[in-house]
Design an enzyme around this catalytic site. Sequence first.
Site, PDB file in Angstrom:
ATOM      1  N   CYS A 113      11.797  -2.865   5.402  1.00 36.31           N
ATOM      2  CA  CYS A 113      10.907  -2.052   6.331  1.00 36.31           C
ATOM      3  C   CYS A 113      11.360  -2.090   7.638  1.00 36.31           C
ATOM      4  CB  CYS A 113       9.581  -2.545   6.060  1.00 36.31           C
ATOM      5  SG  CYS A 113       8.969  -2.358   4.393  1.00 36.31           S
ATOM      6  N   HIS A 249       5.448  -0.076  12.263  1.00 39.43           N
ATOM      7  CA  HIS A 249       5.751   0.206  10.868  1.00 39.43           C
ATOM      8  C   HIS A 249       4.584   0.265  10.104  1.00 39.43           C
ATOM      9  CE1 HIS A 249       7.129  -0.318   6.833  1.00 39.43           C
ATOM     10  NE2 HIS A 249       6.589  -1.489   6.581  1.00 39.43           N
ATOM     11  N   ASN A 279       3.247   3.457   2.830  1.00 41.47           N
ATOM     12  CA  ASN A 279       4.319   2.583   3.407  1.00 41.47           C
ATOM     13  C   ASN A 279       5.751   3.081   2.833  1.00 41.47           C
ATOM     14  OD1 ASN A 279       6.132   0.669   3.960  1.00 41.47           O
ATOM     15  ND2 ASN A 279       4.951  -0.980   3.384  1.00 41.47           N
TER      16      ASN A 279
HETATM   17  N1  ACO Z   1      -7.231  -2.243  -6.527  1.00 41.15           N
HETATM   18  C1  ACO Z   1      -8.276  -2.925  -6.637  1.00 41.15           C
HETATM   19  N2  ACO Z   1      -8.422  -4.367  -6.502  1.00 41.15           N
HETATM   20  C2  ACO Z   1      -7.136  -4.780  -6.208  1.00 41.15           C
HETATM   21  C3  ACO Z   1      -6.081  -4.180  -5.989  1.00 41.15           C
HETATM   22  C4  ACO Z   1      -6.078  -2.684  -6.122  1.00 41.15           C
HETATM   23  N3  ACO Z   1      -5.092  -1.931  -6.056  1.00 41.15           N
HETATM   24  N4  ACO Z   1      -5.005  -4.840  -5.826  1.00 41.15           N
HETATM   25  C5  ACO Z   1      -5.406  -6.207  -5.749  1.00 41.15           C
HETATM   26  N5  ACO Z   1      -6.607  -6.205  -6.006  1.00 41.15           N
HETATM   27  C6  ACO Z   1      -7.737  -7.267  -6.158  1.00 41.15           C
HETATM   28  C7  ACO Z   1      -7.285  -8.640  -6.237  1.00 41.15           C
HETATM   29  O1  ACO Z   1      -6.917  -8.778  -7.637  1.00 41.15           O
HETATM   30  C8  ACO Z   1      -8.133  -9.566  -5.932  1.00 41.15           C
HETATM   31  O2  ACO Z   1      -9.058  -9.586  -6.573  1.00 41.15           O
HETATM   32  P1  ACO Z   1     -10.042 -11.155  -6.816  1.00 41.15           P
HETATM   33  O3  ACO Z   1     -10.525 -11.406  -5.553  1.00 41.15           O
HETATM   34  O4  ACO Z   1     -10.669 -10.958  -8.155  1.00 41.15           O
HETATM   35  O5  ACO Z   1      -8.598 -12.303  -7.211  1.00 41.15           O
HETATM   36  C9  ACO Z   1      -8.844  -8.962  -4.531  1.00 41.15           C
HETATM   37  O6  ACO Z   1      -8.359  -7.457  -4.835  1.00 41.15           O
HETATM   38  C10 ACO Z   1      -8.404  -9.104  -3.204  1.00 41.15           C
HETATM   39  O7  ACO Z   1      -6.940  -9.119  -3.262  1.00 41.15           O
HETATM   40  P2  ACO Z   1      -5.910  -9.661  -1.985  1.00 41.15           P
HETATM   41  O8  ACO Z   1      -4.716  -9.566  -2.401  1.00 41.15           O
HETATM   42  O9  ACO Z   1      -6.768 -11.024  -1.535  1.00 41.15           O
HETATM   43  O10 ACO Z   1      -6.275  -8.340  -0.897  1.00 41.15           O
HETATM   44  P3  ACO Z   1      -6.122  -8.235   0.383  1.00 41.15           P
HETATM   45  O11 ACO Z   1      -7.001  -7.885   1.251  1.00 41.15           O
HETATM   46  O12 ACO Z   1      -4.765  -9.407   0.969  1.00 41.15           O
HETATM   47  O13 ACO Z   1      -5.120  -6.782   0.332  1.00 41.15           O
HETATM   48  C11 ACO Z   1      -2.599  -6.104   0.215  1.00 41.15           C
HETATM   49  C12 ACO Z   1      -3.917  -6.661  -0.512  1.00 41.15           C
HETATM   50  C13 ACO Z   1      -3.281  -4.518   0.902  1.00 41.15           C
HETATM   51  C14 ACO Z   1      -1.527  -5.944  -0.370  1.00 41.15           C
HETATM   52  C15 ACO Z   1      -2.673  -7.224   1.666  1.00 41.15           C
HETATM   53  O14 ACO Z   1      -2.757  -8.186   1.413  1.00 41.15           O
HETATM   54  C16 ACO Z   1      -1.348  -6.290   2.529  1.00 41.15           C
HETATM   55  O15 ACO Z   1      -1.185  -5.332   2.809  1.00 41.15           O
HETATM   56  N6  ACO Z   1      -0.253  -7.175   2.489  1.00 41.15           N
HETATM   57  C17 ACO Z   1       0.708  -7.057   3.303  1.00 41.15           C
HETATM   58  C18 ACO Z   1       1.752  -5.874   2.647  1.00 41.15           C
HETATM   59  C19 ACO Z   1       3.204  -5.522   3.812  1.00 41.15           C
HETATM   60  O16 ACO Z   1       2.883  -5.652   4.864  1.00 41.15           O
HETATM   61  N7  ACO Z   1       4.166  -5.484   3.119  1.00 41.15           N
HETATM   62  C20 ACO Z   1       5.246  -5.458   4.058  1.00 41.15           C
HETATM   63  C21 ACO Z   1       6.067  -4.668   4.107  1.00 41.15           C
HETATM   64  S1  ACO Z   1       6.683  -3.932   2.740  1.00 41.15           S
HETATM   65  C22 ACO Z   1       8.294  -4.219   2.554  1.00 41.15           C
HETATM   66  O17 ACO Z   1       8.743  -4.866   3.436  1.00 41.15           O
HETATM   67  C23 ACO Z   1       8.911  -3.522   1.377  1.00 41.15           C
END
Ligand code: ACO
Length: 322
Positions: A113, A249, A279
């Site tokens: 990214c 980003h 993204n």
């Molecule tokens: N729909 C519904 N529920 C979901 C989904 C979904 N698509 N995905 C995960 N959940 C659930 C999980 O299983 C979890 O359930 P549980 O509490 O029963 O275990 C709950 O939602 C919370 O999950 P978290 O992972 O804690 O959710 P979070 O608030 O952290 O959001 C996310 C997840 C959006 C992925 C976030 O962590 C994020 O944006 N991370 C960074 C991503 C990023 O910046 N990537 C970098 C660049 S990408 C690259 O370089 C290619």
Amino acid sequence: MIYSSITGTGGYLPERIMENAELEQMVNTSDEWIKSRTGVVKRHIAAEGETTCDLAEHAAHKAMKAASASSDDIDLIIVATTTPDLIFPSTACLLQHRLGIRGTAAFDVQAVCTGFIYALAIADKFIKTGSTKKALVVGAETLSRIIDWTDRDTCVLFGDGAGAVILEASETPGIVSTFLHADGQYKDLLKVPSGISTDCTKIKDGNAFIQMQGNEVFKVAVNTLGRIVDETLSANNLKKKDIDWLVPHQANTRIISATAKKLDMPMDKVILTVDQHGNTSAASVPLALDVAIRDGRIQRGDKLLLEAFGGGFTWGSALIDY
Ligand code: ACO
């Protein structure tokens, strides 16, 4: 002293749009969850047979038109991508051929990214040494090809697209500073765990997919992007209020708003496209830049802070007097 400045931008998104409602039919998710946790409303997905180079070519033509640059003028091509058309030749070489350019240096940069920031910094340095006068710098991705569409943790986040800029030698900046960083100790938090020399059957079978520990990535991203804001401001003797636009980003609106808060910047001074594009990895920063230049928000003379964070981990910034 030679500087480099952006004289044209272009962007391209594949025709097919995938709304959150479609993902609700594919995995156990909801429009409400996706919007509230990520900010994404829809993303564009490349058609079957449509490649990263196809997207890059569209964006490149638009940037060249905006800069009134012809193929004969371009003397360097850099494509930032994690999803190249082929193992080799590079997507930059394929693009060079499509554009009818011969003999110039052309190569790909892989920093996930952060790829576009890396590519921009490299092109800036080529121009500052006097070896390049007009560079085409592209970020292009077909991330949909490395997404496991049964994995709700990742499939809701990403999209396909391409953005491009023409960077030209100039007597005034232009690009004021660039900072690039990486820390491979985080290699396992965000990865596609197959490659040509590791588990290559997965690549052959089309089973090489993004794996991410989202929560951990989130925490490191917020802290790291805060540090890069401080690094950029202090190296340039600037105050937070000197930045007119943040062009981040587009990973997640919550990560972006945390960075904006660090800058004491209201969200109406932040270019947000993650809602419309998802993204798009290396394409996200040049796409966001192009959107805001074309809709008239970013004007000549504005001071822009571009920043990105991605797999590796890699991260970086570019401060630009536009
Ligand atoms: N729909 C519904 N529920 C979901 C989904 C979904 N698509 N995905 C995960 N959940 C659930 C999980 O299983 C979890 O359930 P549980 O509490 O029963 O275990 C709950 O939602 C919370 O999950 P978290 O992972 O804690 O959710 P979070 O608030 O952290 O959001 C996310 C997840 C959006 C992925 C976030 O962590 C994020 O944006 N991370 C960074 C991503 C990023 O910046 N990537 C970098 C660049 S990408 C690259 O370089 C290619």
